[in-house]
Design a protein around this motif. Structure first.
Motif, PDB file in Angstrom:
ATOM      1  N   PRO A  55       0.840  -1.207   0.000  1.00 39.19           N
ATOM      2  CA  PRO A  55       0.000   0.000   0.000  1.00 39.19           C
ATOM      3  C   PRO A  55       0.871   1.252   0.000  1.00 39.19           C
ATOM      4  CG  PRO A  55       0.014  -1.045   2.168  1.00 39.19           C
ATOM      5  CD  PRO A  55       0.671  -1.996   1.232  1.00 39.19           C
ATOM      6  N   LYS A  56       0.352   2.295  -0.649  1.00 41.65           N
ATOM      7  CA  LYS A  56       1.099   3.547  -0.732  1.00 41.65           C
ATOM      8  C   LYS A  56       1.162   4.252   0.620  1.00 41.65           C
ATOM      9  CE  LYS A  56       0.081   4.278  -5.618  1.00 41.65           C
ATOM     10  NZ  LYS A  56      -0.524   5.185  -6.632  1.00 41.65           N
ATOM     11  N   THR A  57       0.172   4.029   1.452  1.00 43.19           N
ATOM     12  CA  THR A  57       0.170   4.617   2.788  1.00 43.19           C
ATOM     13  C   THR A  57      -0.022   3.511   3.821  1.00 43.19           C
ATOM     14  OG1 THR A  57      -2.227   5.007   2.716  1.00 43.19           O
ATOM     15  CG2 THR A  57      -0.799   6.784   1.931  1.00 43.19           C
ATOM     16  N   ARG A  58       0.558   3.715   4.999  1.00 42.42           N
ATOM     17  CA  ARG A  58       0.446   2.748   6.099  1.00 42.42           C
ATOM     18  C   ARG A  58      -0.045   3.480   7.341  1.00 42.42           C
ATOM     19  NH1 ARG A  58       3.565  -1.963   5.207  1.00 42.42           N
ATOM     20  NH2 ARG A  58       4.788  -1.894   3.277  1.00 42.42           N
ATOM     21  N   PRO A  59      -1.361   3.649   7.443  1.00 38.75           N
ATOM     22  CA  PRO A  59      -1.893   4.406   8.589  1.00 38.75           C
ATOM     23  C   PRO A  59      -1.612   3.745   9.936  1.00 38.75           C
ATOM     24  CG  PRO A  59      -3.654   3.328   7.357  1.00 38.75           C
ATOM     25  CD  PRO A  59      -2.424   3.197   6.523  1.00 38.75           C
ATOM     26  N   THR A  61       1.233   2.305  10.824  1.00 43.40           N
ATOM     27  CA  THR A  61       2.654   2.313  11.160  1.00 43.40           C
ATOM     28  C   THR A  61       2.928   3.252  12.340  1.00 43.40           C
ATOM     29  OG1 THR A  61       3.221   1.879   8.851  1.00 43.40           O
ATOM     30  CG2 THR A  61       4.979   2.737  10.272  1.00 43.40           C
ATOM     31  N   PRO A  63       4.549   6.013  14.297  1.00 44.31           N
ATOM     32  CA  PRO A  63       5.350   7.173  13.896  1.00 44.31           C
ATOM     33  C   PRO A  63       6.758   7.084  14.486  1.00 44.31           C
ATOM     34  CG  PRO A  63       3.184   7.859  14.660  1.00 44.31           C
ATOM     35  CD  PRO A  63       3.311   6.413  14.995  1.00 44.31           C
TER      36      PRO A  63
END
Length: 385
Positions: A55-59, A61, A63
């Motif tokens: 996936p282009k984003t990994r919500p 993950t 920080p």
């Protein structure tokens, strides 16, 4: 590049196949044909290279700032001698205003950073059988442990812990504690927090005389509990697991003390213990009480009170009137001197004891020669007129 992708693109662009015909011939979907042609037209053959499916984003993950804070907290708490497990770290993250990840994520972060030493033989926490009082003051646990001064002198530490809230009621250091010291400490706690429903201790003589080599009167601690209607419970000999909460508390205490310089005097140790008590009660989340502080748990519910009707103390003993016309009797852990009279010097006597009242008779004739009502604040007890 997959040759099949290039064949599909050229079949459409150079041989004139429709999208549907190419999809049917090569066993792919029309949507995939559209995708390949769009890449081919934009980037040429290089656009047909396989692309990552990640996936282009990994919500979900963590920080980087939170990861760094997890590692920082682990090191800070360990250096301070405090618990530094994932649950405690999560509590500190939330207190700092971070959205704490799951404890498994925190544990994985610590593993990745090399901050966890594997312990495959450690007993799983889920196997523990837990017993906990339902209300504050339902049970107080008490015990004595030890710590050394810088010169090697061994100092005793007396502590009282509320079983329900893990609230540290008192912690005090002294060269050695007598039964009278423990009784005084318990009396102070009763005045401060009210009498508990029950107490739980080991079988040390400062707490109970039930296993004393020579059977005698109840100790001062036992007398105090009886006076307030408090149930006294003692663990089985050689089975410290009965007092498991305060034994586990001692691990926390000593880990905290180990992280600091050894004190030079008992007074310095007491100052350290006072600091520890404030931290333990108000700034340390406790896993067993829902990550609350002991102070918060102790004040959240109404307090239990004694409902026990104590049994009176009945006993007898024999003695001989000494050269000063007195006999000795142990009461509430202290030796009392009962006045009989010089006229009875050398007389063998039988003493009948009912709580504070004594009846002294001539052991040979049965004649009553003195009666007393013991005043616990005095050592010498004059006979009644």
């Amino acid at each position: 590049m997959k040759p099949k992708n290039l064949v599909i693109a050229r079949a459409v662009r150079e041989q004139g196949l429709t999208h549907a015909e190419a999809a049917t011939r090569y066993g792919v979907t029309r949507q995939w044909v559209h995708t390949l042609l769009a890449r081919y037209d934009t980037e040429g053959p290089a656009g047909l290279e396989p692309r990552s499916r990640a996936p282009k984003t990994r919500p979900g993950t963590t920080p980087p700032a939170v990861t760094e804070r997890i590692i920082e907290l682990r090191r800070e708490l360990t250096a301070a001698g405090a618990d530094a497990g994932p649950i405690t770290i999560a509590w500190h993250l939330e207190r700092d205003g971070h959205l704490a990840p799951s404890t498994s994520t925190i544990r994985r972060t610590l593993h990745t950073a090399g901050l966890i030493t594997p312990a495959p033989n450690k007993r799983p926490r889920s196997s523990y059988i837990r017993f906990e009082a339902d209300l504050p003051n339902e049970c107080w646990q008490a015990d004595i442990t030890h710590w050394n001064l810088a010169n090697g002198t061994r100092i005793e530490i007396l502590d009282f812990l509320d079983d329900h809230a893990r609230f540290l009621l008192q912690i005090h250091a002294a060269t050695a504690f007598t039964g009278a010291d423990v009784t005084t400490a318990m009396s102070h706690l009763i005045s401060t927090y009210g009498p508990p429903y029950s107490t739980l201790t080991d079988n040390g003589l400062v707490f109970t005389t039930r296993l004393a080599r020579h059977k005698g009167a109840r100790g001062g601690f036992e007398k105090l509990l009886t006076a307030h209607g408090i149930i006294q419970k003692n663990g089985s000999p050689g089975h410290p697991q009965t007092q498991g909460k305060i034994e586990r508390f001692h691990q926390t205490l000593k880990r905290w003390l180990t992280a600091r310089r050894l004190p030079d005097t008992t007074e310095q140790l007491q100052t350290m213990l006072n600091e520890f008590r404030t931290w333990y009660n108000t700034a340390r989340p406790h896993r067993s009480i829902g990550r609350r502080t002991p102070e918060r748990a102790y004040t959240a519910l109404p307090k239990a009170t004694p409902t026990h009707t104590p049994q009176p103390e009945w006993r007898t003993r024999t003695d001989r009137v000494d050269k000063n016309g007195k006999i000795s009797l142990r009461y509430a852990g202290q030796l009392r001197h009962l006045g009989i009279g010089r006229a009875h010097i050398g007389t063998p006597v039988l003493i009948l004891i009912h709580d504070r009242n004594t009846t002294v008779s001539n052991a040979d004739t049965g004649q009553i020669i003195a009666e007393h009502t013991i005043d616990p604040t005095k050592h010498y007890q004059p006979k009644k007129r």
